[in-house]
Every structure is written in C-alpha cells, then in structure tokens.
Design an enzyme around this catalytic site. Structure first.
Site, PDB file in Angstrom:
ATOM      1  N   ASN A   4     -19.554  61.063 -71.942  1.00  0.00           N
ATOM      2  CA  ASN A   4     -18.447  61.786 -71.722  1.00  0.00           C
ATOM      3  C   ASN A   4     -18.238  62.874 -72.854  1.00  0.00           C
ATOM      4  O   ASN A   4     -18.886  62.517 -74.027  1.00  0.00           O
ATOM      5  CB  ASN A   4     -17.310  60.684 -72.097  1.00  0.00           C
ATOM      6  N   ARG A  14      -6.655  60.665 -80.892  1.00  0.00           N
ATOM      7  CA  ARG A  14      -7.229  59.717 -79.912  1.00  0.00           C
ATOM      8  C   ARG A  14      -7.404  58.548 -80.088  1.00  0.00           C
ATOM      9  O   ARG A  14      -8.289  58.196 -81.039  1.00  0.00           O
ATOM     10  CB  ARG A  14      -8.442  60.601 -79.179  1.00  0.00           C
ATOM     11  N   HIS A  17      -9.088  53.073 -78.571  1.00  0.00           N
ATOM     12  CA  HIS A  17      -9.253  52.859 -77.298  1.00  0.00           C
ATOM     13  C   HIS A  17     -10.512  51.629 -76.890  1.00  0.00           C
ATOM     14  O   HIS A  17     -11.407  51.740 -77.878  1.00  0.00           O
ATOM     15  CB  HIS A  17      -9.745  54.041 -76.397  1.00  0.00           C
ATOM     16  N   LYS A  26     -20.457  52.355 -77.768  1.00  0.00           N
ATOM     17  CA  LYS A  26     -20.413  53.795 -77.866  1.00  0.00           C
ATOM     18  C   LYS A  26     -21.215  54.286 -79.012  1.00  0.00           C
ATOM     19  O   LYS A  26     -21.205  54.010 -80.020  1.00  0.00           O
ATOM     20  CB  LYS A  26     -18.732  54.013 -77.905  1.00  0.00           C
ATOM     21  N   HIS A  73     -11.800  52.188 -81.026  1.00  0.00           N
ATOM     22  CA  HIS A  73     -12.307  53.311 -81.242  1.00  0.00           C
ATOM     23  C   HIS A  73     -11.383  54.424 -81.058  1.00  0.00           C
ATOM     24  O   HIS A  73     -10.554  54.632 -80.220  1.00  0.00           O
ATOM     25  CB  HIS A  73     -13.579  53.835 -80.600  1.00  0.00           C
ATOM     26  N   TYR A  86     -19.693  61.179 -76.206  1.00  0.00           N
ATOM     27  CA  TYR A  86     -19.651  59.793 -76.134  1.00  0.00           C
ATOM     28  C   TYR A  86     -20.976  59.311 -75.072  1.00  0.00           C
ATOM     29  O   TYR A  86     -20.741  59.788 -74.062  1.00  0.00           O
ATOM     30  CB  TYR A  86     -18.358  58.958 -75.673  1.00  0.00           C
ATOM     31  N   ASP A  97      -9.237  50.129 -68.968  1.00  0.00           N
ATOM     32  CA  ASP A  97      -9.280  51.038 -70.053  1.00  0.00           C
ATOM     33  C   ASP A  97      -7.616  50.647 -70.590  1.00  0.00           C
ATOM     34  O   ASP A  97      -6.734  50.809 -70.331  1.00  0.00           O
ATOM     35  CB  ASP A  97      -9.252  52.484 -69.620  1.00  0.00           C
ATOM     36  N   ASP A 120      -1.471  57.214 -75.306  1.00  0.00           N
ATOM     37  CA  ASP A 120      -1.697  56.558 -76.627  1.00  0.00           C
ATOM     38  C   ASP A 120      -0.421  56.388 -77.180  1.00  0.00           C
ATOM     39  O   ASP A 120      -0.346  55.366 -78.210  1.00  0.00           O
ATOM     40  CB  ASP A 120      -2.432  57.665 -77.364  1.00  0.00           C
TER      41      ASP A 120
END
Length: 134
Positions: A4, A14, A17, A26, A73, A86, A97, A120
């Site tokens: 990604n 961000r 997650h 990751k 993360h 990623y 998710d 978020d």
C-alpha cells in the site's frame, strides 16, 4: 502480501491501525518526506503490552521499520508532503480493519491540531480496548 502507498500532507495523523481477526506485520518505508512513526504493543500477555515506541522516518535516510503482528501503527506527517509505503504480511480486509485513538496511549505526536480522517476520529480509546491476542 500486499503493498500500500499513502500520500499525506503536513499535520495529517493516521492511526493507530491494525487488523483485528487476521493481524498483519508491516514493513514501513518513507518514499518522500518525513514522518514520526508510532507503534504500540497490543498483545495482552506481552511484557510490553501498552508500551509504545516511535521513530522519525525520512526519505533522506531511507531505513525501513518492521511492525509485528499484534501492534497498532500510526504516523504523523512532519514535511509538507509525505509518501509512505507499507508492505503487509497479508491482504487488507475492510471488515477486520480497526484501531485505537491516537491520543489514548500518551504519546506526544508533535502536532498541535492533527488532521484526522472520520475513521480515526471514531476509534475507541486504548483503555476501552480488549486485545484478542495473547
């Protein structure tokens, strides 16, 4: 595996997650710009449960960071623009998710007013999180 790429502007935050049912490792690398990358151990029986670490990642010092399965993360963008790559250990699944609120672990993200996605903004606090991972 799945790759990604995200592009963000200065002040964007961000995370934090993770994939709940099929956690992913990751590998993170900044292709352009600079970020503060943050990761927190969410494995309930780990000696470091709830402990976070951070590292400044930049395209001018192109190191990669590996975040293991069972960790949350996120990152905040320091430069005007940042492109982050990623490499994930499994495919993304929208139904799995989720995440925890960025400000619920005690980390200073070094942003006065972070720019957050609606997703978020709606995440739960770390204190309300029940880890499925041992």
């Amino acid at each position: 595996m799945q790759d990604n790429e995200s592009k963000s502007s200065k002040g964007v935050l961000r995370g934090l997650h993770f994939q709940i049912k099929k956690p992913q490792g990751k590998l993170i690398k900044v292709l352009n710009g600079s970020i503060f990358d943050v990761f927190v151990d969410l494995r309930m029986n780990s000696k470091s449960y709830g402990v976070y670490e951070s590292i400044k990642l930049t395209s001018s010092n192109p190191i990669s960071l590996f975040v293991p399965k069972g960790f949350g993360h996120g990152f905040s963008v320091l430069s005007e623009k940042a492109t982050v790559l990623y490499v994930q250990s499994g495919p993304f699944n929208q139904d799995n998710d989720t995440g925890i609120l960025y400000d619920s672990i005690g980390y200073d993200w070094k942003i006065d007013t972070p720019i957050l996605s609606d997703k978020d903004k709606s995440l739960i606090s770390f204190k309300d999180f029940t880890s499925p991972w041992k």
